[in-house]
Design an enzyme around this catalytic site. Structure first.
Site, PDB file in Angstrom:
ATOM      1  N   GLU A 176      11.014  -7.858  -3.531  1.00 53.18           N
ATOM      2  CA  GLU A 176      11.577  -6.629  -2.967  1.00 53.18           C
ATOM      3  C   GLU A 176      10.951  -6.479  -1.591  1.00 53.18           C
ATOM      4  O   GLU A 176       9.762  -6.187  -1.469  1.00 53.18           O
ATOM      5  CB  GLU A 176      11.279  -5.424  -3.854  1.00 53.18           C
ATOM      6  CG  GLU A 176      12.080  -4.186  -3.477  1.00 53.18           C
ATOM      7  CD  GLU A 176      11.327  -3.223  -2.593  1.00 53.18           C
ATOM      8  OE1 GLU A 176      11.592  -3.250  -1.362  1.00 53.18           O
ATOM      9  OE2 GLU A 176      10.501  -2.463  -3.083  1.00 53.18           O
TER      10      GLU A 176
ATOM     11  N   ALA B 110      -2.723  -4.570  -1.922  1.00 55.55           N
ATOM     12  CA  ALA B 110      -2.992  -4.533  -0.486  1.00 55.55           C
ATOM     13  C   ALA B 110      -4.469  -4.223  -0.248  1.00 55.55           C
ATOM     14  O   ALA B 110      -5.080  -3.440  -0.987  1.00 55.55           O
ATOM     15  CB  ALA B 110      -2.121  -3.473   0.187  1.00 55.55           C
TER      16      ALA B 110
ATOM     17  N   GLY C  73       6.921  -6.198  -0.385  1.00 59.53           N
ATOM     18  CA  GLY C  73       6.229  -6.213   0.895  1.00 59.53           C
ATOM     19  C   GLY C  73       7.144  -6.636   2.020  1.00 59.53           C
ATOM     20  O   GLY C  73       8.363  -6.470   1.958  1.00 59.53           O
ATOM     21  N   SER C  74       6.546  -7.224   3.029  1.00 59.69           N
ATOM     22  CA  SER C  74       7.278  -7.609   4.225  1.00 59.69           C
ATOM     23  C   SER C  74       8.073  -8.885   4.005  1.00 59.69           C
ATOM     24  O   SER C  74       7.795  -9.665   3.079  1.00 59.69           O
ATOM     25  CB  SER C  74       6.308  -7.816   5.397  1.00 59.69           C
ATOM     26  OG  SER C  74       5.501  -8.960   5.165  1.00 59.69           O
TER      27      SER C  74
ATOM     28  N   GLU D 296      13.103  -2.939  11.041  1.00 60.73           N
ATOM     29  CA  GLU D 296      12.804  -1.798  10.182  1.00 60.73           C
ATOM     30  C   GLU D 296      11.776  -0.889  10.853  1.00 60.73           C
ATOM     31  O   GLU D 296      10.750  -1.361  11.358  1.00 60.73           O
ATOM     32  CB  GLU D 296      12.262  -2.280   8.843  1.00 60.73           C
ATOM     33  CG  GLU D 296      11.919  -1.165   7.876  1.00 60.73           C
ATOM     34  CD  GLU D 296      11.401  -1.681   6.551  1.00 60.73           C
ATOM     35  OE1 GLU D 296      11.451  -0.937   5.562  1.00 60.73           O
ATOM     36  OE2 GLU D 296      10.936  -2.840   6.500  1.00 60.73           O
TER      37      GLU D 296
ATOM     38  N   CYS E 246      10.482   1.574   1.800  1.00 61.69           N
ATOM     39  CA  CYS E 246      11.551   0.595   2.002  1.00 61.69           C
ATOM     40  C   CYS E 246      12.920   1.221   1.779  1.00 61.69           C
ATOM     41  O   CYS E 246      13.893   0.841   2.427  1.00 61.69           O
ATOM     42  CB  CYS E 246      11.361  -0.592   1.059  1.00 61.69           C
ATOM     43  SG  CYS E 246       9.863  -1.542   1.360  1.00 61.69           S
TER      44      CYS E 246
ATOM     45  N   TRP F  81       0.795  -1.220   0.000  1.00 58.45           N
ATOM     46  CA  TRP F  81       0.000   0.000   0.000  1.00 58.45           C
ATOM     47  C   TRP F  81       0.832   1.277   0.000  1.00 58.45           C
ATOM     48  O   TRP F  81       0.312   2.360  -0.258  1.00 58.45           O
ATOM     49  CB  TRP F  81      -0.886   0.025   1.254  1.00 58.45           C
ATOM     50  CG  TRP F  81      -0.122  -0.309   2.514  1.00 58.45           C
ATOM     51  CD1 TRP F  81      -0.075  -1.533   3.130  1.00 58.45           C
ATOM     52  CD2 TRP F  81       0.732   0.561   3.268  1.00 58.45           C
ATOM     53  NE1 TRP F  81       0.761  -1.472   4.226  1.00 58.45           N
ATOM     54  CE2 TRP F  81       1.261  -0.195   4.342  1.00 58.45           C
ATOM     55  CE3 TRP F  81       1.096   1.903   3.160  1.00 58.45           C
ATOM     56  CZ2 TRP F  81       2.141   0.343   5.281  1.00 58.45           C
ATOM     57  CZ3 TRP F  81       1.968   2.448   4.093  1.00 58.45           C
ATOM     58  CH2 TRP F  81       2.476   1.663   5.141  1.00 58.45           C
TER      59      TRP F  81
ATOM     60  N   LYS G 153      -2.785  -8.576  -7.196  1.00 57.63           N
ATOM     61  CA  LYS G 153      -3.379  -8.716  -5.855  1.00 57.63           C
ATOM     62  C   LYS G 153      -2.781  -7.569  -5.038  1.00 57.63           C
ATOM     63  O   LYS G 153      -1.653  -7.637  -4.557  1.00 57.63           O
ATOM     64  CB  LYS G 153      -3.032 -10.080  -5.244  1.00 57.63           C
ATOM     65  CG  LYS G 153      -3.809 -10.371  -3.939  1.00 57.63           C
ATOM     66  CD  LYS G 153      -3.318  -9.543  -2.787  1.00 57.63           C
ATOM     67  CE  LYS G 153      -4.089  -9.823  -1.508  1.00 57.63           C
ATOM     68  NZ  LYS G 153      -4.251  -8.611  -0.673  1.00 57.63           N
TER      69      LYS G 153
END
Length: 461
Positions: free
Chosen positions: A234, A162, A212-213, A365, A268, A136, A160
């Site tokens: 990533e 967020a 994402g995470s 993070e 990020c 997002w 797909k």
């Protein structure tokens, strides 16, 4: 997690959506497969015409889609409009360069002869439907930097997105449809995260990309590995921002503020750990903290706002836990550090120093406007501290010493090293990380080739 637009500036739920059922998912997978059979044979000229049209439409929509992004995830509206403009620019870049980036490669004549052949070439062919699992924080840019090269290569996309940015997700499908791309060339799947595995296991889906995470990356990579499908990941970043004595301290400190709080600190590639040589530490710290204190925090729809809310209540709680843990363990708060009163998921620009390796904030993070400030004695210590993280996305170094430049390029464990400026992505340069920041590359020629079948074509004498 419900599929809904919840305004992070006030917590108000604006729109909710029903997740697509199995029948609709199947219809869209069939459409993607059918569309790929014909779209893959389209010319680069035709794809470029459609991509340019999509970029033009995005420019026309900049005001409206900017407000949608802001109300969905809280970025200042000026930054949202800039994100839309960057996407249009990148779409045009790929429209103009894809054909040359994917041109047939000719092996050396001597090598062809040595192989016993008369002629040979290497051709890049599209793979098929590619699943993109996107976050997002840059709800347009993260998707476009996948979609533009993938579509220009002849692939088709399944998004797909967020669950908190459904309006942006639906806008993207509509954008490509209005531009004239075939109906199944780019489709949004309004589904929860629980549906990803079954979709990825479907034989019609040929590859996947995820931003994402780390846990999300592990999950997707595990399924894709089991199915022997290509992935590009990533993931997180805890980027160092190193300042050496030869730096322009005023400029380094000013840009450090932007580098930390861009997108409300939820990037990020935002600089997160500020590693400063002892000789210039006090001067940098004074300017940096003053800059963080001076930021305008408020309603992200206001033009003057520089920092809006974090995107979710959970995101703010996670940020608070990291700060509180550090303070309880001896960190010093130079500014911020306390949740403000009032509605919305706001958190103030914060700077912490006296950080130790035992603190969670040293290892994890920080996804929000929180900076950690370290003092180091020399270049060796700066390199060691910069690499003392499980992540390796990008890095920033401020120095005018060319010998130091070479040392940092050689020794920093990151996918990028940016000197005397903040990390930024551009379609001409490869983007991605090492270690737990993921693998593979987006953007540039490297990115467009990630989802291609690299085919050797050989003819006998």
């Amino acid at each position: 997690m419900p599929i809904a637009t919840v305004n992070p500036a006030n917590g108000e739920t604006l729109k909710t959506y029903e997740a697509m059922g199995a029948e609709e998912i199947e219809r869209r997978l069939q459409l993607a497969e059918a569309t790929f059979r014909t779209y893959r044979t389209s010319s680069f000229a035709e794809r470029a015409r459609l991509m340019h049209r999509a970029a033009d439409l995005l420019d026309e929509d900049q005001q409206d889609i900017g407000r949608i992004m802001t109300t969905e995830m809280g970025k200042p509206v000026k930054q949202a409009r800039a994100e839309a403009a960057k996407c249009a620019k990148s779409m045009r870049w790929y429209a103009d360069h894809a054909e040359e980036l994917l041109a047939d490669e000719q092996p050396a004549a001597a090598d062809v002869k040595d192989s016993g052949g008369a002629r040979a070439l290497v051709r890049y062919r599209p793979l098929g439907p590619v699943l993109a699992v996107m976050p997002w924080n840059f709800p347009l840019w993260q998707v476009i930097r996948f979609a533009a090269p993938a579509l220009m290569a002849g692939n088709v996309g399944l998004l797909k997105h967020a669950s908190n940015v459904p309006q942006t997700a639906l806008y993207l499908e509509d954008l490509f449809h209005r531009a004239g791309f075939p109906e199944g060339a780019f489709q949004t799947l309004l589904v929860g995260s629980g549906a990803i595995e079954e979709i990825l296991r479907d034989e019609r889906v040929k590859a996947a990309t995820l931003t994402g995470s780390e846990p999300a990356g592990r999950a997707v990579a595990s399924v894709a590995g089991d199915m022997v499908k290509k992935t590009v990941l990533e993931l997180g970043g805890s980027d160092p921002y190193v300042v050496m004595p030869s730096a322009d301290i005023d400029r380094a400190a000013a840009i450090a503020v932007t580098a930390r709080v861009q997108n409300n600190g939820q990037s990020c590639i935002a600089a997160k750990r500020f590693i400063v040589h002892a000789d210039v530490f006090d001067a940098f710290a004074e300017r940096f903290v003053a800059g963080m204190k001076a930021l305008t925090v408020g309603d992200p729809l206001e033009e003057k706002t520089e920092v809006g809310p974090v995107a979710s209540e959970q995101g703010r709680s996670d940020l608070e836990e990291l700060v509180d843990d550090a303070v309880e363990s001896g960190a010093t708060v130079l500014c911020g550090g306390e949740r403000p009163d009032g509605a919305g998921w706001f958190y103030p620009p914060t700077v912490l120093t006296d950080i130790t390796r035992e603190m969670r904030i040293h290892r994890e993070e920080t996804f929000g406007p929180v900076a950690t400030l370290y003092r180091v004695a020399d270049l060796d210590e700066a390199v060691l501290l910069a690499n003392d993280t499980p992540f390796g996305l990008s890095s920033n170094v401020w120095t005018r010493d060319e010998a130091q430049v070479e040392r940092f390029v050689r020794d920093l464990e990151a996918g990028g090293v940016f000197f005397n400026g903040m990390t930024a992505s551009h379609p001409a340069f490869p983007f991605g990380g090492v270690k737990r920041s993921g693998y593979g590359r987006e953007l540039s020629g490297h990115g467009i080739r990630e989802f291609c079948n690299i085919t050797t074509v050989w003819h006998g004498a």
